[in-house]
Design an enzyme around this catalytic site. Sequence first.
Site, mmCIF file in Angstrom:
data_model
loop_
_atom_site.group_PDB
_atom_site.id
_atom_site.type_symbol
_atom_site.label_atom_id
_atom_site.label_comp_id
_atom_site.label_asym_id
_atom_site.label_seq_id
_atom_site.Cartn_x
_atom_site.Cartn_y
_atom_site.Cartn_z
ATOM 1 N N CYS A 89 0.895 -1.148 0.000
ATOM 2 C CA CYS A 89 0.000 0.000 0.000
ATOM 3 C C CYS A 89 0.935 1.199 0.000
ATOM 4 O O CYS A 89 2.090 1.078 0.394
ATOM 5 C CB CYS A 89 -0.876 0.112 1.250
ATOM 6 N N GLY A 133 0.236 -0.221 -4.976
ATOM 7 C CA GLY A 133 -1.143 -0.673 -4.859
ATOM 8 C C GLY A 133 -1.967 -0.224 -6.031
ATOM 9 O O GLY A 133 -1.956 0.966 -6.374
ATOM 10 N N ASN A 147 -0.288 1.948 5.732
ATOM 11 C CA ASN A 147 0.461 0.896 5.030
ATOM 12 C C ASN A 147 1.016 -0.038 6.095
ATOM 13 O O ASN A 147 1.700 0.411 7.010
ATOM 14 C CB ASN A 147 1.598 1.521 4.209
ATOM 15 N N GLY A 148 0.716 -1.318 5.956
ATOM 16 C CA GLY A 148 1.188 -2.291 6.940
ATOM 17 C C GLY A 148 0.070 -3.226 7.337
ATOM 18 O O GLY A 148 -1.016 -3.194 6.739
ATOM 19 N N TYR A 174 12.369 -5.905 -3.962
ATOM 20 C CA TYR A 174 11.313 -5.905 -4.965
ATOM 21 C C TYR A 174 10.310 -4.747 -4.872
ATOM 22 O O TYR A 174 10.009 -4.107 -5.866
ATOM 23 C CB TYR A 174 10.555 -7.236 -4.896
ATOM 24 N N SER A 193 11.766 -6.407 -12.412
ATOM 25 C CA SER A 193 12.248 -6.619 -11.052
ATOM 26 C C SER A 193 13.651 -7.200 -10.985
ATOM 27 O O SER A 193 14.359 -6.996 -10.008
ATOM 28 C CB SER A 193 11.267 -7.516 -10.297
ATOM 29 N N ASP A 251 16.300 -13.048 -11.450
ATOM 30 C CA ASP A 251 15.023 -12.516 -10.960
ATOM 31 C C ASP A 251 15.196 -12.089 -9.514
ATOM 32 O O ASP A 251 16.136 -12.508 -8.842
ATOM 33 C CB ASP A 251 13.900 -13.555 -11.109
ATOM 34 N N ASP A 252 14.254 -11.252 -9.044
ATOM 35 C CA ASP A 252 14.386 -10.735 -7.672
ATOM 36 C C ASP A 252 14.092 -11.817 -6.638
ATOM 37 O O ASP A 252 14.708 -11.878 -5.596
ATOM 38 C CB ASP A 252 13.434 -9.543 -7.477
#
Length: 456
Positions: A2, A30, A104-105, A244, A286, A348-349
């Site tokens: 978020c 988001g 956010n969280g 990421y 990514s 890739d990440d």
Amino acid sequence: MCGVFGAYSTKGSPVLEDIYLGLCALQHRGQLSAGVAWTDDGTVRIKKGLGLVHEALSQNELAKIDAHAAIGHVRYATAGGTRPENCQPLGADYAQGPIAIAHNGNLTNARALAAYLAYKGAIFQTTCDSETILQLIAHQPGAVPLEALETALSKVEGAYSLVVLLNDCLIAARDPWGFRPLAIGRRGEDYFVSSESCAFDIIGAEMVRDVEPGEILVIDKRGIISRKRPPKPRHYRCAFEYVYFARPDSVIDGRSVYRTRKELGATLARCGGCPKNAVVAGMPDSGTLAAIGLAEEAGADFEAGVVRNRYVGRTFIQPTQRVREAGVKIKLNPQPGIFDGREAVIVDDSLVRGTTAGRIVSMIRGSGAAKVHMRIASPPVRFPCYYGIDTPTSAELMAAQMSVPELCRKIDADSLEYISCDELCRAIGLPKDELCTACFDGDYLEEEEKNDLLGF
Ligand code: SF4
């Protein structure tokens, strides 16, 4: 994930267009919904809707609103599911005036707190953990709003980076463990708070600093006042933000995400992760920076060998058999001729469910590569996240179910290598006890402080 964004103009300039632009810069955090909140004549006003920022909100309309303090949110559903009423900001006019919150969280004790509050008479409007904070504040009707917020935050556990409108103040708060990022920016007499510093660039603001873990900032016409809470013995800044989630043009807790990702790739190279004469390519976007870092360190050729269709989003559904068969090629396609007869190192990440990795390996092999080596710029993801990231359960996490050699066979790669947790911390440049690495090593925050609910 978020994203949250807040703005306060001490000289009274309108800020809603800044909020809109800030949310656009945080769109990667988001895509489910977007919203803004401000106050008008002692009443909270909210505009929000499902979809991307430009779908949910009208820039033209917001630019006409004369509000000198506002907050905004982009939502990626974790706690509370995808119901429209869970879109944020959440707001209300309670006994002490207007209040709105963007979070956010993920609050790990929200369910227990909600049950307690419901017993005390609270009527919840959403199934979102963030509403618990609002209800905790509203259940202290005689308290000064800022003190009520501080008391509410002392009761919640888990991850929160918040922007809050309280009457005429903008408040920024970061949980004492520092799980999710939060930064302060400034443009003349205007102050901004953002999940990531990249949002300051778009509005012509300078980053001032990060909000420290446990810090509560009060921004009003006098400027910024910092209220610190007692420090925790260690911090849990999310390591995955660097791997990421965050944008590479952000700086989080003093560490450049861009440099960290390149360093993660260089670490892979130093672990012997690149055969001689191999061609290195990153999974866009990514894995690209880690691939560049790996190629630079190994002295290998880097090629933009995999092309991504940017218009097929995360919400892409595979509705028909034909589309299912086209599978990953709809999103990703190898560059013709790049891998012909050569060993390919694909970076890739992270590797979560492993389904995409298997298809990528077969796609690169099909495009002519003699061998395909997968390199992952993070440790194996073996544990779920409880702090605001929608990772699958351990049963769905491939690295939790099998060893690395088994995984390598499963995705049909010629080799598969990860970095270790220690190497991850080194690449970020923070000691292990400043970082959360729980999804890699299961080192979760111990809920050492059980909340005393008496007193409400
Ligand atoms: S468990 Fe993983 S994704 Fe969740 S906060 Fe910790 S490091 Fe980040």
